[in-house]
Design an enzyme around this catalytic site. Sequence first.
Site, PDB file in Angstrom:
ATOM      1  CG  HIS A 236      -8.824   0.981  15.293  1.00  0.00           C
ATOM      2  ND1 HIS A 236      -8.427   2.006  16.106  1.00  0.00           N
ATOM      3  CD2 HIS A 236      -8.632   1.426  14.029  1.00  0.00           C
ATOM      4  CE1 HIS A 236      -8.033   3.027  15.360  1.00  0.00           C
ATOM      5  NE2 HIS A 236      -8.147   2.697  14.097  1.00  0.00           N
TER       6      HIS A 236
ATOM      7  CG  ASP B  15      -0.392   1.447  -4.409  1.00  0.00           C
ATOM      8  OD1 ASP B  15      -0.651   1.836  -3.251  1.00  0.00           O
ATOM      9  OD2 ASP B  15      -1.263   1.382  -5.312  1.00  0.00           O
TER      10      ASP B  15
ATOM     11  NE  ARG C 197     -13.204   5.815   9.542  1.00  0.00           N
ATOM     12  CZ  ARG C 197     -13.506   6.307  10.722  1.00  0.00           C
ATOM     13  NH1 ARG C 197     -14.774   6.373  11.102  1.00  0.00           N
ATOM     14  NH2 ARG C 197     -12.569   6.724  11.542  1.00  0.00           N
TER      15      ARG C 197
ATOM     16  N   GLY D  39       0.864  -1.177   0.000  1.00  0.00           N
ATOM     17  CA  GLY D  39       0.000   0.000   0.000  1.00  0.00           C
ATOM     18  C   GLY D  39       0.902   1.228   0.000  1.00  0.00           C
ATOM     19  N   GLY D  40       0.872   1.941  -1.110  1.00  0.00           N
ATOM     20  CA  GLY D  40       1.746   3.115  -1.239  1.00  0.00           C
ATOM     21  C   GLY D  40       0.951   4.404  -1.245  1.00  0.00           C
TER      22      GLY D  40
ATOM     23  CD  GLN E  99      -2.516  11.037   1.615  1.00  0.00           C
ATOM     24  OE1 GLN E  99      -1.408  11.188   1.098  1.00  0.00           O
ATOM     25  NE2 GLN E  99      -3.290  12.038   1.937  1.00  0.00           N
ATOM     26  CB  ILE E 100      -0.591   5.001   5.953  1.00  0.00           C
ATOM     27  CG1 ILE E 100      -1.857   5.652   6.524  1.00  0.00           C
ATOM     28  CG2 ILE E 100       0.237   4.407   7.094  1.00  0.00           C
ATOM     29  CD1 ILE E 100      -2.763   4.713   7.311  1.00  0.00           C
TER      30      ILE E 100
HETATM   31  N1  APR Z   1      -2.967  -4.158  -3.357  1.00  0.00           N
HETATM   32  C1  APR Z   1      -2.094  -3.220  -2.963  1.00  0.00           C
HETATM   33  N2  APR Z   1      -2.439  -1.936  -2.760  1.00  0.00           N
HETATM   34  C2  APR Z   1      -3.699  -1.606  -2.995  1.00  0.00           C
HETATM   35  C3  APR Z   1      -4.663  -2.548  -3.408  1.00  0.00           C
HETATM   36  C4  APR Z   1      -4.246  -3.875  -3.605  1.00  0.00           C
HETATM   37  N3  APR Z   1      -5.087  -4.815  -4.009  1.00  0.00           N
HETATM   38  N4  APR Z   1      -5.854  -1.886  -3.542  1.00  0.00           N
HETATM   39  C5  APR Z   1      -5.632  -0.614  -3.219  1.00  0.00           C
HETATM   40  N5  APR Z   1      -4.338  -0.425  -2.891  1.00  0.00           N
HETATM   41  C6  APR Z   1      -3.643   0.797  -2.524  1.00  0.00           C
HETATM   42  C7  APR Z   1      -4.217   2.033  -3.198  1.00  0.00           C
HETATM   43  O1  APR Z   1      -3.765   2.128  -4.554  1.00  0.00           O
HETATM   44  C8  APR Z   1      -3.680   3.137  -2.317  1.00  0.00           C
HETATM   45  O2  APR Z   1      -2.481   3.708  -2.825  1.00  0.00           O
HETATM   46  O3  APR Z   1      -3.765   1.075  -1.147  1.00  0.00           O
HETATM   47  C9  APR Z   1      -3.408   2.448  -0.980  1.00  0.00           C
HETATM   48  C10 APR Z   1      -4.206   3.019   0.162  1.00  0.00           C
HETATM   49  O4  APR Z   1      -3.788   4.298   0.348  1.00  0.00           O
HETATM   50  P1  APR Z   1      -4.761   5.498   0.743  1.00  0.00           P
HETATM   51  O5  APR Z   1      -6.007   5.379  -0.053  1.00  0.00           O
HETATM   52  O6  APR Z   1      -3.979   6.744   0.659  1.00  0.00           O
HETATM   53  O7  APR Z   1      -5.138   5.154   2.271  1.00  0.00           O
HETATM   54  P2  APR Z   1      -4.286   5.423   3.590  1.00  0.00           P
HETATM   55  O8  APR Z   1      -4.666   6.739   4.150  1.00  0.00           O
HETATM   56  O9  APR Z   1      -2.856   5.139   3.326  1.00  0.00           O
HETATM   57  O10 APR Z   1      -4.919   4.304   4.552  1.00  0.00           O
HETATM   58  C11 APR Z   1      -4.753   2.941   4.252  1.00  0.00           C
HETATM   59  O11 APR Z   1      -5.116   2.240   6.517  1.00  0.00           O
HETATM   60  O12 APR Z   1      -5.822   3.409   8.414  1.00  0.00           O
HETATM   61  C12 APR Z   1      -6.200   2.558   7.366  1.00  0.00           C
HETATM   62  O13 APR Z   1      -8.487   3.196   7.001  1.00  0.00           O
HETATM   63  C13 APR Z   1      -7.206   3.226   6.466  1.00  0.00           C
HETATM   64  O14 APR Z   1      -7.778   1.191   5.349  1.00  0.00           O
HETATM   65  C14 APR Z   1      -7.064   2.401   5.229  1.00  0.00           C
HETATM   66  C15 APR Z   1      -5.569   2.082   5.197  1.00  0.00           C
END
Ligand code: APR
Length: 321
Positions: A176, A34, A83, A10-11, A13-14
């Site tokens: 949580h 990602d 969310r 997951g690349g 925000q976090i």
């Molecule tokens: N495999 C890998 N990455 C994926 C997939 C997948 N199948 N589907 C979506 N993603 C990536 C998205 O492309 C996106 O870049 O996951 C990333 C999520 O990033 P953000 O939407 O910016 O979310 P973020 O704020 O990082 O939070 C991620 O953590 O705290 C929890 O509720 C929050 O579930 C959320 C997660």
Amino acid sequence: MSRKKIALIGGGQIGGVLSQLIALRELGDCVLFDIVEDLPQGKTLDIAEASRIDGFDIKLEGTNSYEQIHGADLIIVTAGLPRKPGMSRDDLLSTNANIIKQVAEAVKKYAPDSIVIVVSNPLDAMVTLFQKVSGFPHNRVLGQAGVLDSSRFSTFIAWELGVSVKDVNAMVLGGHGDTMVPLTRYANINGIPVMELLERKYNDAAKANEVMNAMVERTKMAGGEVVKLLKTGSAFYSPASASIAMAEAILKDEKRVLPTCAYLQNEYGVNGYYVGVPAILGAKGVEKIIEITLNNDESTALGKSISAVKGLVEDMERLGF
Ligand code: APR
């Protein structure tokens, strides 16, 4: 001895902030994965180009290929949708369960000996699913929630009492979600009970209780408060910091006692569910769950939270996961 390898799935925000924190602290080499083409490559290139300025030297790469996570020691999973305003964590259940399933299969294939910290929401269900799909031992799959919730609670206490947040020790147990349990009785400022300081400040026990309850409620709703202000997306700086504290405890075998979403086997009267409890984190992941004495009110609140977690897991199972 080779350097530790950390893979971030997951690349968004976090994931971006995690990469930067790992680089700044030189916790190990880091791979950011990602599914969005070029996104992880762009973020890691940007961070790497600050290495001369910040003085870090690690291997940092972005990828859209799971093969790159091969042999990772530690994985942090933030893949999923965050969310949106007005959306509860539970609404995310089905969408994120599909994503976590894919991620768990890939991690099982390419990093079968890794320790995995899940951050994706709804957290308690996503950790449960990741362990189920990967088949990893329970001590190697854990969730991040309590470190962040506890930090939020500690921040509000520090602001209220006008003391350094460094001296605040406060812990949040349970799931949580809105049923999480901030432990007011155990909250202290370097050993001095917070309740005692509040009573001294207001010279009125009822007012002190009211102020504490307000901080408890703000802690429970803290994620939503940030979502509402950001308009798009959810909190990301503090969840990243919380995950790094857990990762560091594992990578450096620190034996830190951190609130962890860990698998319970008869602790706290619960068997077979992931719930937020204090645990010792070290090289083996969750090395020990610490059972603390709870009074009636705390036990009842934790019981409610555990019921909510069970409900969430049942909903997920009903959806076919
Ligand atoms: N495999 C890998 N990455 C994926 C997939 C997948 N199948 N589907 C979506 N993603 C990536 C998205 O492309 C996106 O870049 O996951 C990333 C999520 O990033 P953000 O939407 O910016 O979310 P973020 O704020 O990082 O939070 C991620 O953590 O705290 C929890 O509720 C929050 O579930 C959320 C997660």
